[in-house]
Design a protein around this motif. Structure first.
Motif, short mmCIF file in Angstrom:
data_model
loop_
_atom_site.label_atom_id
_atom_site.label_comp_id
_atom_site.label_asym_id
_atom_site.label_seq_id
_atom_site.Cartn_x
_atom_site.Cartn_y
_atom_site.Cartn_z
N SER A 171 31.03 -29.10 -30.80
CA SER A 171 32.06 -29.22 -31.84
C SER A 171 31.46 -29.62 -33.18
CB SER A 171 33.16 -30.18 -31.42
OG SER A 171 32.68 -31.50 -31.31
N ASP A 172 30.37 -30.42 -33.17
CA ASP A 172 29.70 -30.77 -34.43
C ASP A 172 29.13 -29.53 -35.11
OD1 ASP A 172 30.30 -33.43 -34.28
OD2 ASP A 172 28.36 -34.02 -33.44
N PHE A 173 28.60 -28.61 -34.32
CA PHE A 173 28.09 -27.37 -34.90
C PHE A 173 29.23 -26.51 -35.45
CE2 PHE A 173 23.95 -28.29 -33.37
CZ PHE A 173 23.10 -27.47 -34.08
N VAL A 174 30.31 -26.41 -34.70
CA VAL A 174 31.44 -25.61 -35.13
C VAL A 174 32.01 -26.16 -36.44
CG1 VAL A 174 33.80 -24.91 -34.54
CG2 VAL A 174 31.98 -24.77 -32.82
N ARG A 175 32.05 -27.49 -36.57
CA ARG A 175 32.57 -28.12 -37.79
C ARG A 175 31.54 -28.16 -38.92
NH1 ARG A 175 34.34 -33.85 -36.02
NH2 ARG A 175 32.14 -33.69 -35.69
N ASN A 176 30.34 -27.61 -38.68
CA ASN A 176 29.27 -27.60 -39.69
C ASN A 176 28.91 -29.01 -40.12
OD1 ASN A 176 29.21 -24.78 -39.67
ND2 ASN A 176 30.83 -24.68 -41.18
N ARG A 177 28.79 -29.90 -39.16
CA ARG A 177 28.50 -31.31 -39.47
C ARG A 177 27.15 -31.47 -40.18
NH1 ARG A 177 27.62 -36.21 -35.19
NH2 ARG A 177 26.79 -37.68 -36.69
N TRP A 178 26.13 -30.72 -39.76
CA TRP A 178 24.80 -30.92 -40.32
C TRP A 178 24.46 -29.94 -41.43
CZ3 TRP A 178 25.20 -31.25 -34.84
CH2 TRP A 178 25.14 -32.57 -34.37
#
Length: 122
Positions: free
Chosen positions: A19-26
């Motif tokens: 989910s962090d990748f999907v939300r473009n966290r980084w």
């Protein structure tokens, strides 16, 4: 830049990582393809492919306490650059300094050539 590789993470945090990748966290990513694979009694292998214009902060992901291994490669055929990041070790190459067998109009696909060059250089 096209990125592809794997992150090994605890079972409990595999979905959080996804989910962090999907939300473009980084970093902003596009064309994200992701697969979660049961790896061991304690770890899940999250295999990913994505495109990003940003330099990806693998060291930040690797420092997460639930992540054991980060192993990624990147390749940009347009600029002729490629490399890998594996648990803090980085190798960056380009067609200019490693053009052995590179033939853009040949039968070997770009990513196959990149993989073979990184394996022989590592």
């Amino acid at each position: 830049m096209f990125y592809y590789g794997s992150i090994f993470v605890t079972h409990a945090d595999a979905s959080n990582l996804a989910s962090d990748f999907v939300r473009n966290r980084w970093a902003v990513v596009s064309n994200l393809q992701m697969e979660q694979i049961y790896y061991s009694d304690t770890e899940t292998k999250v295999r990913m492919e994505f495109v990003s214009d940003d330099d990806f902060p693998f060291e930040l992901i690797h420092s997460l306490k639930t992540v054991s291994t980060v192993d990624f490669k990147w390749a940009d055929e347009g600029s002729g650059t490629f490399g890998c990041w594996s648990d803090g070790e980085t190798m960056e190459l380009s067609v200019d300094n490693d053009d052995e067998g590179y033939d853009p109009d040949g039968d070997t696909p770009w990513l196959d050539w990149v993989d073979s060059r990184l394996e022989s250089a590592w």
